[in-house]
Design an enzyme around this catalytic site. Structure first.
Site, PDB file in Angstrom:
ATOM      1  N   GLY A   1      61.338  41.556  59.772  1.00  0.00           N
ATOM      2  CA  GLY A   1      61.303  43.033  59.366  1.00  0.00           C
ATOM      3  C   GLY A   1      60.471  43.012  57.833  1.00  0.00           C
ATOM      4  O   GLY A   1      59.293  42.650  57.747  1.00  0.00           O
ATOM      5  N   GLY A   2      61.090  43.468  56.754  1.00  0.00           N
ATOM      6  CA  GLY A   2      60.601  43.700  55.527  1.00  0.00           C
ATOM      7  C   GLY A   2      60.014  42.389  55.140  1.00  0.00           C
ATOM      8  O   GLY A   2      58.848  42.461  54.548  1.00  0.00           O
TER       9      GLY A   2
ATOM     10  N   GLY B   1      20.960  38.936  66.073  1.00  0.00           N
ATOM     11  CA  GLY B   1      21.695  39.637  64.928  1.00  0.00           C
ATOM     12  C   GLY B   1      22.329  38.329  64.346  1.00  0.00           C
ATOM     13  O   GLY B   1      22.629  38.524  63.135  1.00  0.00           O
ATOM     14  N   ALA B   2      22.842  37.432  64.946  1.00  0.00           N
ATOM     15  CA  ALA B   2      23.395  36.451  64.489  1.00  0.00           C
ATOM     16  C   ALA B   2      22.882  35.589  63.222  1.00  0.00           C
ATOM     17  O   ALA B   2      23.331  35.255  62.478  1.00  0.00           O
ATOM     18  CB  ALA B   2      24.131  35.484  65.442  1.00  0.00           C
TER      19      ALA B   2
HETATM   20  C1  HXC Z   1      72.696  40.464  55.192  1.00  0.00           C
HETATM   21  C2  HXC Z   1      72.273  38.633  56.324  1.00  0.00           C
HETATM   22  C3  HXC Z   1      71.015  38.980  56.734  1.00  0.00           C
HETATM   23  C4  HXC Z   1      70.631  40.258  56.329  1.00  0.00           C
HETATM   24  C5  HXC Z   1      71.518  37.077  57.571  1.00  0.00           C
HETATM   25  N1  HXC Z   1      72.334  37.415  56.831  1.00  0.00           N
HETATM   26  N2  HXC Z   1      70.602  38.226  57.922  1.00  0.00           N
HETATM   27  N3  HXC Z   1      72.967  39.390  55.362  1.00  0.00           N
HETATM   28  N4  HXC Z   1      71.570  41.215  55.428  1.00  0.00           N
HETATM   29  N5  HXC Z   1      69.309  40.694  56.795  1.00  0.00           N
HETATM   30  C6  HXC Z   1      73.671  36.558  56.596  1.00  0.00           C
HETATM   31  C7  HXC Z   1      74.514  36.463  57.784  1.00  0.00           C
HETATM   32  O1  HXC Z   1      75.449  37.231  57.758  1.00  0.00           O
HETATM   33  C8  HXC Z   1      75.119  35.043  57.788  1.00  0.00           C
HETATM   34  O2  HXC Z   1      76.229  34.898  56.503  1.00  0.00           O
HETATM   35  C9  HXC Z   1      74.066  34.298  56.750  1.00  0.00           C
HETATM   36  O3  HXC Z   1      73.095  35.099  56.471  1.00  0.00           O
HETATM   37  C10 HXC Z   1      73.245  33.507  58.073  1.00  0.00           C
HETATM   38  O4  HXC Z   1      72.859  34.336  59.123  1.00  0.00           O
HETATM   39  P1  HXC Z   1      73.267  33.617  60.704  1.00  0.00           P
HETATM   40  O5  HXC Z   1      73.135  34.797  61.411  1.00  0.00           O
HETATM   41  O6  HXC Z   1      74.520  33.098  60.645  1.00  0.00           O
HETATM   42  O7  HXC Z   1      72.020  32.533  60.847  1.00  0.00           O
HETATM   43  P2  HXC Z   1      70.946  32.362  61.857  1.00  0.00           P
HETATM   44  O8  HXC Z   1      72.063  32.422  63.393  1.00  0.00           O
HETATM   45  O9  HXC Z   1      70.321  31.454  61.697  1.00  0.00           O
HETATM   46  O10 HXC Z   1      70.196  33.730  62.243  1.00  0.00           O
HETATM   47  C11 HXC Z   1      69.110  34.193  61.308  1.00  0.00           C
HETATM   48  C12 HXC Z   1      68.838  35.429  61.653  1.00  0.00           C
HETATM   49  C13 HXC Z   1      69.894  36.449  61.599  1.00  0.00           C
HETATM   50  C14 HXC Z   1      67.779  35.339  62.790  1.00  0.00           C
HETATM   51  C15 HXC Z   1      67.763  35.691  60.386  1.00  0.00           C
HETATM   52  O11 HXC Z   1      70.638  36.290  60.750  1.00  0.00           O
HETATM   53  C16 HXC Z   1      69.295  37.911  61.753  1.00  0.00           C
HETATM   54  O12 HXC Z   1      68.826  38.281  62.802  1.00  0.00           O
HETATM   55  N6  HXC Z   1      69.623  38.652  60.868  1.00  0.00           N
HETATM   56  C17 HXC Z   1      69.118  39.919  60.385  1.00  0.00           C
HETATM   57  C18 HXC Z   1      67.563  40.204  60.628  1.00  0.00           C
HETATM   58  C19 HXC Z   1      67.283  41.684  60.502  1.00  0.00           C
HETATM   59  O13 HXC Z   1      67.546  42.229  61.551  1.00  0.00           O
HETATM   60  N7  HXC Z   1      67.122  42.131  59.074  1.00  0.00           N
HETATM   61  C20 HXC Z   1      66.832  43.354  58.550  1.00  0.00           C
HETATM   62  C21 HXC Z   1      65.569  43.493  59.203  1.00  0.00           C
HETATM   63  S1  HXC Z   1      65.035  45.122  58.891  1.00  0.00           S
HETATM   64  P3  HXC Z   1      77.473  34.053  56.673  1.00  0.00           P
HETATM   65  O14 HXC Z   1      78.126  34.649  55.746  1.00  0.00           O
HETATM   66  O15 HXC Z   1      78.171  34.445  58.100  1.00  0.00           O
HETATM   67  O16 HXC Z   1      76.759  32.585  56.510  1.00  0.00           O
HETATM   68  C22 HXC Z   1      64.114  45.337  57.343  1.00  0.00           C
HETATM   69  C23 HXC Z   1      63.407  46.520  57.017  1.00  0.00           C
HETATM   70  C24 HXC Z   1      62.708  46.199  55.778  1.00  0.00           C
HETATM   71  O17 HXC Z   1      63.652  44.073  57.112  1.00  0.00           O
HETATM   72  C25 HXC Z   1      61.468  47.288  55.962  1.00  0.00           C
HETATM   73  C26 HXC Z   1      60.609  47.120  54.819  1.00  0.00           C
HETATM   74  C27 HXC Z   1      59.127  47.727  55.333  1.00  0.00           C
END
Ligand code: HXC
Length: 510
Positions: A169-170, A404-405
């Site tokens: 994502g971001g 050209g290269a």
């Molecule tokens: C809040 C988050 C988080 C997030 C993970 N966590 N991502 N909390 N916001 N984006 C937290 C989980 O709730 C969890 O908390 C801990 O971090 C670890 O995550 P897990 O899922 O247990 O770990 P894992 O299985 O290793 O998976 C990691 C991951 C997954 C693949 C990164 O967490 C995931 O898919 N997260 C979301 C990714 C995402 O969609 N992000 C937003 C993108 S959009 P606990 O308390 O249980 O330990 C974006 C837009 C911005 O970024 C654009 C700007 C241009």
């Protein structure tokens, strides 16, 4: 007083634990170091000064007001690498998955601002789940602030991103605007949208590794500049890379003590180019034999291998090296090789790192795949990049410099300062076979005549001397003296100064 000191100690201890021991253990179980361990390894011993250890998020949605972790998922500060100041931020996956909140972003932007003000490199270590979902637009705004600063600092201070876990994502766009991205094999991946979204939108089923693992980004997409086997190896290589980079665009290429004499002669180079002009040889052998102590840091080693790019040193001072690689596709220039080299040349020029170019190129790659893929525009990127250079440019043609290269590969005509050729150089519009087939088409039915024409063309054009007669080549040099000639040229070029007309910015063919 003692109590107050103890309280500080306790608060520091608590902050250093990040998301807690269980999450730290989980991080280790995955073969990853924690954010603090990474920083400790990256920086000189005891040099890390941490900022904002007690910063906390201000979110009150989804029960977040009950969940505060000091530091808010990113460790920031500054320290030294081999005595030189660098700024660093490291995402802490143990705290909310390293996700970016408004305050987390503010910690990063503070470090970005400091790095720019101090004109020192900044290194970001990524291991995070993107925008903090509970914060919504506040997190998106935070990303925007980081992105803007990446762009303002581009070309002013080196910016390096190291992907050591998830980066989605971001989180991907800040690294994409930095100078270099490195990844850790098997534990890191980068993508804009993950496998689940991909499945929903396009029905493709892919794993995270297949979608954005280190192999994909170093060999297919060219997003990453290199990959290493684990956190420790990766961080040690980043330290090595930093030694080649200037602190900023005014500092000039860094110099280190060299134990390699600049006039070292290497007679094995006299036989490097095979007698058969169609036989390949390894241009990396030449690079390693020319640079100080054979120390060469390759950039994008696994991508467009028909061109080699990387950093070395001459007389202790950093240089950039660009070289056609006859071992891969005969060293031809295609779209990927052109883009790869163009970006590298522009980095070197932005940071005042002299460039040495080794040329053995049969031309641009023909074909519909290349033309449809925009070869004209991509080739123009490299032409543009070299033409724009005001750093010292030294070029050595070892064998072919066709079409050209020839012009593109740092020829005299587009601004190179010292152009040498080995006696084996062939500088011409094209190879003998193609040339004779075109200009003596009417004689094609007569093999004896064609053989004579081919020999005539080879004798006249497939040498460095036609170019040398015109001054396009400053001198034809002995291969064994290549290091000495380059070292002398670079020493002479130290004071190079070029004036360009003022403009807002150029219009690079993107
Ligand atoms: C809040 C988050 C988080 C997030 C993970 N966590 N991502 N909390 N916001 N984006 C937290 C989980 O709730 C969890 O908390 C801990 O971090 C670890 O995550 P897990 O899922 O247990 O770990 P894992 O299985 O290793 O998976 C990691 C991951 C997954 C693949 C990164 O967490 C995931 O898919 N997260 C979301 C990714 C995402 O969609 N992000 C937003 C993108 S959009 P606990 O308390 O249980 O330990 C974006 C837009 C911005 O970024 C654009 C700007 C241009």
């Amino acid at each position: 007083m003692k109590d107050i000191l103890e309280t500080l100690d306790q608060r520091r201890e608590g902050a250093r634990l990040g998301g807690g021991e269980a999450r730290i253990a989980a991080q280790h179980k995955r073969g990853k170091l924690t954010a603090r361990e990474r920083i400790e390894l990256l920086l000189d011993k005891d040099s890390f000064e941490e900022f904002d250890m007690f910063v906390q998020h201000r979110c009150t949605d989804f029960g977040m007001e009950k969940s505060h972790v000091p530091g808010d998922g990113v460790v920031t500060g500054w320290g030294t690498v081999n005595g030189r100041t660098v700024f660093v931020f490291a995402k802490d996956f143990t705290v909310f998955g390293g996700s970016l909140s408004e305050t987390h972003a503010q910690k990063i932007t503070k470090i970005q601002d400091m790095a720019l003000k101090m004109r020192a490199p900044i290194i970001g270590l990524f291991d995070a789940g993107g925008a903090r979902i509970q914060e919504g637009v506040a997190a998106l705004g935070g990303y925007g602030e980081v992105f803007k600063r990446n762009v303002i600092a581009s070309g002013v201070i080196p910016q390096i991103s190291v992907i050591m876990g998830p980066c989605a994502g971001g989180d991907v766009y800040s690294p994409a605007m930095t100078d270099f991205i490195f990844m850790v094999r098997d534990t890191s991946y980068m993508f804009v949208t993950g496998p689940d979204v991909v499945k929903t939108v396009t029905n493709e089923v892919v794993t995270a590794e297949e979608l954005g693992g280190a192999k994909v980004h170093t060999s297919k997409s060219s997003i990453a500049d290199g990959a290493f086997d684990n956190d420790v190896e990766c961080i040690l290589q980043i330290r090595r890379l930093l030694d080649f980079l200037p602190a900023n665009n005014q500092a000039g290429a860094p110099s280190w003590p060299s134990y390699d004499t600049p006039d070292r002669i290497d007679y094995s180079l006299d036989t490097l180019v095979p007698d058969n002009p169609n036989k390949p040889y390894d241009i990396k052998e030449l690079i390693l034999k020319v640079v100080d102590e054979g120390d060469f840091f390759e950039i994008q080693e696994a991508y467009a291998k028909n061109i080699v790019t990387g950093f070395g040193r001459m007389e202790g001072r950093a240089i950039g090296v660009v070289a056609n690689q006859p071992m891969v596709l005969a060293g031809v220039l295609d779209s990927d090789a052109s883009r790869k080299a163009a970006r590298f040349v522009r980095f070197c020029n932005a940071f005042n790192i002299p460039i040495v170019t080794f040329v053995d190129v049969p031309g641009f790659l023909p074909g519909t795949a290349q033309e449809y893929g925009g070869l004209i525009k991509h080739g123009a990127k490299l032409l543009f990049a070299y033409s724009q250079c005001d750093v010292p440019l030294v070029t050595i043609i070892t064998r072919k410099a066709f079409g050209g290269a020839y012009d593109v590969m740092a020829s005299k005509h587009i601004g190179a300062d010292v152009n040498y050729a080995w006696p084996t150089a062939q500088i011409a519009v094209m190879g003998a076979k193609g040339a004779v087939e075109i200009i003596f088409r009417s004689e094609m039915g007569d093999p004896a005549k064609i053989a004579a024409r081919t020999a005539e063309y080879e004798g006249r054009f497939l040498s460095p001397f036609v170019a040398a007669e015109r001054g396009y080549i400053d001198e034809v040099i002995m291969p064994h003296s290549t290091r000495r000639r380059i070292a002398r040229a670079l020493a002479m070029l130290k004071t190079k100064s070029v004036e360009r007309p003022a403009r807002k910015h150029d219009n690079l063919p993107l």
